[in-house]
Enzyme design. Structure first.
Site, PDB file in Angstrom:
ATOM      1  N   CYS A 191     -11.634 -15.340   3.502  1.00  0.00           N
ATOM      2  CA  CYS A 191     -10.894 -15.222   4.759  1.00  0.00           C
ATOM      3  C   CYS A 191     -11.832 -15.100   5.961  1.00  0.00           C
ATOM      4  O   CYS A 191     -11.495 -15.543   7.053  1.00  0.00           O
ATOM      5  CB  CYS A 191      -9.890 -14.078   4.713  1.00  0.00           C
ATOM      6  SG  CYS A 191     -10.549 -12.431   4.871  1.00  0.00           S
ATOM      7  N   HIS A 243      -6.856  -8.632  -5.110  1.00  0.00           N
ATOM      8  CA  HIS A 243      -7.182  -7.258  -4.746  1.00  0.00           C
ATOM      9  C   HIS A 243      -8.376  -6.745  -5.561  1.00  0.00           C
ATOM     10  O   HIS A 243      -8.626  -7.209  -6.672  1.00  0.00           O
ATOM     11  CB  HIS A 243      -5.981  -6.347  -4.971  1.00  0.00           C
ATOM     12  CG  HIS A 243      -4.875  -6.579  -3.994  1.00  0.00           C
ATOM     13  ND1 HIS A 243      -3.795  -5.749  -3.907  1.00  0.00           N
ATOM     14  CD2 HIS A 243      -4.684  -7.542  -3.048  1.00  0.00           C
ATOM     15  CE1 HIS A 243      -2.985  -6.177  -2.954  1.00  0.00           C
ATOM     16  NE2 HIS A 243      -3.502  -7.272  -2.434  1.00  0.00           N
ATOM     17  N   GLU A 285      -8.865  -3.971  -7.161  1.00  0.00           N
ATOM     18  CA  GLU A 285      -8.510  -3.385  -8.458  1.00  0.00           C
ATOM     19  C   GLU A 285      -8.378  -4.466  -9.521  1.00  0.00           C
ATOM     20  O   GLU A 285      -8.855  -4.317 -10.645  1.00  0.00           O
ATOM     21  CB  GLU A 285      -7.178  -2.615  -8.360  1.00  0.00           C
ATOM     22  CG  GLU A 285      -7.162  -1.499  -7.358  1.00  0.00           C
ATOM     23  CD  GLU A 285      -6.681  -1.921  -5.968  1.00  0.00           C
ATOM     24  OE1 GLU A 285      -6.147  -1.066  -5.254  1.00  0.00           O
ATOM     25  OE2 GLU A 285      -6.847  -3.103  -5.590  1.00  0.00           O
ATOM     26  N   TYR A 343      -2.937   4.512   1.900  1.00  0.00           N
ATOM     27  CA  TYR A 343      -2.535   3.203   2.405  1.00  0.00           C
ATOM     28  C   TYR A 343      -1.104   3.312   2.915  1.00  0.00           C
ATOM     29  O   TYR A 343      -0.181   3.557   2.143  1.00  0.00           O
ATOM     30  CB  TYR A 343      -2.664   2.170   1.289  1.00  0.00           C
ATOM     31  CG  TYR A 343      -2.525   0.744   1.731  1.00  0.00           C
ATOM     32  CD1 TYR A 343      -3.055   0.304   2.935  1.00  0.00           C
ATOM     33  CD2 TYR A 343      -1.878  -0.177   0.940  1.00  0.00           C
ATOM     34  CE1 TYR A 343      -2.939  -1.014   3.341  1.00  0.00           C
ATOM     35  CE2 TYR A 343      -1.758  -1.505   1.330  1.00  0.00           C
ATOM     36  CZ  TYR A 343      -2.296  -1.909   2.535  1.00  0.00           C
ATOM     37  OH  TYR A 343      -2.180  -3.218   2.930  1.00  0.00           O
TER      38      TYR A 343
END
Length: 164
Positions: A50, A72, A74, A121
């Site tokens: 990105c 992600h 994780e 979060y």
């Protein structure tokens, strides 16, 4: 003896590998004081990150783009362990952000039995996620280490200004 704080500090180094313009997220999986796997948020091999797609600047379009192309942290840590035939059952995962619902379900399915995270979060349904962990007997620990990092960063920036 290595502590949760030590592993969060080690994991913080993985943060530098992320190329995300929105949030640089890291994760490490540890068992018996040994690091088994690391992960950070990013695109699969062969895909543009990105930071390249958005020329290093955050854009309103990032969320949708990220949802399509990025993995992600994780999940990258879990996938790397699986690719290398590393058993992560009963391990501890250290992460920068409280995991989203999808990552929560996947880390439970992978056999992670302890989660330590360093930042809450705000975009998740904490109650639903907490219920998943409770029913799966996953221990959760929140350790706020970012105040320490931000204070060091502020001191470093002041020193850089003074030395200019």
């Amino acid at each position: 003896m290595l502590t949760d704080e030590n592993f969060l500090k080690i994991a913080h180094e993985v943060w530098k590998w992320s190329n995300c313009v929105s949030k640089k997220v890291w994760a490490i999986i540890v068992k018996n004081t040994r690091i088994l796997s690391t992960g950070y948020n990013g695109t699969p091999s062969g895909y543009i990150n990105c930071s390249e797609h958005f020329s290093g600047k955050y854009s309103e379009d990032h969320y949708k783009w990220s949802d399509i192309y990025e993995i992600h942290a994780e999940m990258n840590a879990i996938f790397w362990a699986a690719r290398k035939w590393v058993c992560i059952e009963w391990a501890t995962m250290y992460v920068m952000l409280e995991p989203c619902l999808q990552c929560t379900k996947n880390l439970i399915a992978a056999g992670i039995k302890r989660l330590v995270y360093a930042n809450k979060y705000s975009y998740i349904d904490t109650e639903t996620i907490a219920e998943f962990y409770k029913r799966s007997w996953v221990e959760i620990l929140y350790i706020d280490m970012w105040e320490e990092y931000s204070q060091k960063s502020k001191r470093k920036n002041k020193l850089q200004l003074w030395n200019s």
